[in-house]
Motif scaffolding. Structure first.
Motif, short mmCIF file in Angstrom:
data_model
loop_
_atom_site.label_atom_id
_atom_site.label_comp_id
_atom_site.label_asym_id
_atom_site.label_seq_id
_atom_site.Cartn_x
_atom_site.Cartn_y
_atom_site.Cartn_z
N SER A 1 -0.68 8.51 1.45
CA SER A 1 0.40 8.17 2.36
C SER A 1 0.32 9.05 3.60
N GLY A 2 0.92 8.57 4.69
CA GLY A 2 0.89 9.33 5.93
C GLY A 2 -0.20 8.87 6.87
N PRO A 3 -0.50 9.67 7.90
CA PRO A 3 -1.54 9.29 8.87
C PRO A 3 -2.90 9.11 8.20
N ALA A 4 -3.62 8.08 8.64
CA ALA A 4 -4.96 7.75 8.12
C ALA A 4 -4.95 7.37 6.65
N SER A 5 -3.78 7.01 6.13
CA SER A 5 -3.68 6.49 4.76
C SER A 5 -4.13 5.04 4.75
N PRO A 6 -4.31 4.43 3.57
CA PRO A 6 -4.69 3.02 3.54
C PRO A 6 -3.74 2.12 4.31
N ALA A 7 -2.44 2.34 4.18
CA ALA A 7 -1.48 1.49 4.90
C ALA A 7 -1.63 1.65 6.40
N ASP A 8 -1.78 2.89 6.85
CA ASP A 8 -1.94 3.18 8.28
C ASP A 8 -3.21 2.52 8.81
N LEU A 9 -4.31 2.70 8.10
CA LEU A 9 -5.59 2.12 8.52
C LEU A 9 -5.55 0.59 8.47
N ALA A 10 -4.90 0.04 7.45
CA ALA A 10 -4.89 -1.42 7.29
C ALA A 10 -4.11 -2.10 8.40
N VAL A 11 -2.98 -1.53 8.79
CA VAL A 11 -2.19 -2.13 9.88
C VAL A 11 -2.99 -2.07 11.18
N HIS A 12 -3.63 -0.92 11.43
CA HIS A 12 -4.45 -0.79 12.64
C HIS A 12 -5.60 -1.80 12.62
N LEU B 1 -9.69 0.38 2.94
CA LEU B 1 -9.83 1.07 1.66
C LEU B 1 -11.20 1.72 1.53
N GLU B 2 -12.23 1.03 2.00
CA GLU B 2 -13.59 1.60 1.92
C GLU B 2 -13.70 2.87 2.77
N VAL B 3 -13.15 2.83 3.97
CA VAL B 3 -13.20 4.01 4.84
C VAL B 3 -12.37 5.14 4.24
N TRP B 4 -11.17 4.83 3.78
CA TRP B 4 -10.30 5.86 3.21
C TRP B 4 -10.93 6.49 1.97
N SER B 5 -11.62 5.71 1.17
CA SER B 5 -12.19 6.22 -0.08
C SER B 5 -13.26 7.28 0.15
N THR B 6 -13.85 7.31 1.33
CA THR B 6 -14.89 8.31 1.62
C THR B 6 -14.29 9.64 2.05
N LEU C 1 0.81 -1.23 0.00
CA LEU C 1 0.00 0.00 0.00
C LEU C 1 0.84 1.27 0.00
N THR C 2 2.16 1.12 0.06
CA THR C 2 3.03 2.29 -0.01
C THR C 2 4.01 2.19 -1.17
N GLY C 3 3.85 1.17 -1.99
CA GLY C 3 4.74 0.98 -3.13
C GLY C 3 4.47 1.99 -4.23
N PRO C 4 5.39 2.11 -5.19
CA PRO C 4 5.25 3.12 -6.25
C PRO C 4 4.00 2.94 -7.11
N VAL C 5 3.61 1.70 -7.40
CA VAL C 5 2.42 1.48 -8.24
C VAL C 5 1.17 1.90 -7.48
N ALA C 6 1.08 1.53 -6.21
CA ALA C 6 -0.09 1.90 -5.41
C ALA C 6 -0.21 3.41 -5.29
N LEU C 7 0.89 4.08 -5.00
CA LEU C 7 0.83 5.53 -4.81
C LEU C 7 0.64 6.28 -6.12
N ALA C 8 1.18 5.74 -7.20
CA ALA C 8 1.08 6.43 -8.49
C ALA C 8 -0.31 6.34 -9.09
#
Length: 222
Positions: A194-205, A183-188, A110-117
């Protein structure tokens, strides 16, 4: 007339594709990107299969060779992230603590170049469009179910032959849902990818919340 074939998820890690299969996959992805663009611009209701085929530069019969309907056309984009994180997880060595392996793979994917790009941007657009389109939501749920099933053998390999099959299945479900819900929560929101409350941050939590207390993550516990 033959029935159109449904989209099938990408092969697992280590599976080689022939040149023909790679070309088919590339065509599917071109169609998926075109569908996503049009859904974001017009919404699913105002987009036809003909519109998608035209935007992708393929014949309508080519569209229906791969997809049943316009909503089905976005499946390759939605499935790509799951395929990426499963491949990263499969790189982990058996015996690695599963909690660490899962969090590492989720974060990397969720923080890789393809995901972020582009990957997370596509996901956000499609999940927003899916809020008002039950057929599009059904594609999203099916992609996640496919991903969960493909995750089971990877987790079983990492956990070792003594792992309880029920625990493996539960962990696959929890890990898949952690990413899906995040991803559903972040999309709203308009939160950056990237950063706080990003998909990676939310997914790990979410992963920690859903797997807390699972015995498979503490192999020494009875």
């Amino acid at each position: 007339m033959n029935s159109p074939r449904p989209y099938s998820p990408q092969p697992g890690p280590g599976t080689a594709l022939s040149l023909t299969e790679r070309r088919k996959a590339a065509t599917q992805l071109d169609i998926a990107r075109a569908a996503c663009e049009l859904f974001a611009e017009r919404g699913p209701d105002a987009t036809t299969a003909e519109d998608i085929a035209h935007r992708a530069g393929v014949a309508l019969r080519t569209f229906y060779r791969y997809f049943r309907n316009k909503q089905e056309a976005v499946a390759p984009l939605l499935a790509g992230g799951g395929a990426e994180w499963r491949a990263l997880l499969a790189e982990e060595s058996p015996g690695t603590p599963l909690a660490e392996a899962l969090e590492r793979a989720v974060t990397r994917s969720l923080t890789g170049p393809v995901a972020l790009a582009e990957g997370l941007g596509w996901a956000r657009s499609l999940l927003r469009a899916a809020q008002g389109d039950p057929a599009l939501r059904a594609v999203w749920y099916r992609v996640n179910q496919d991903s969960e099933e493909a995750l089971v053998p990877i987790l079983a390999h990492l956990a070792g032959p003594s792992a309880d099959p029920l625990q493996v299945r539960l962990l696959a479900a929890a890990a898949t849902d952690a990413i899906r819900v995040s991803l559903e929560v972040w999309s709203t929101t308009d939160t950056p990818p990237s950063g706080p409350a990003s998909p990676a941050d939310l997914a790990v939590h979410s992963l920690r919340e859903l797997t807390r207390g699972m015995s498979i993550l503490a192999p020494g516990r009875p």
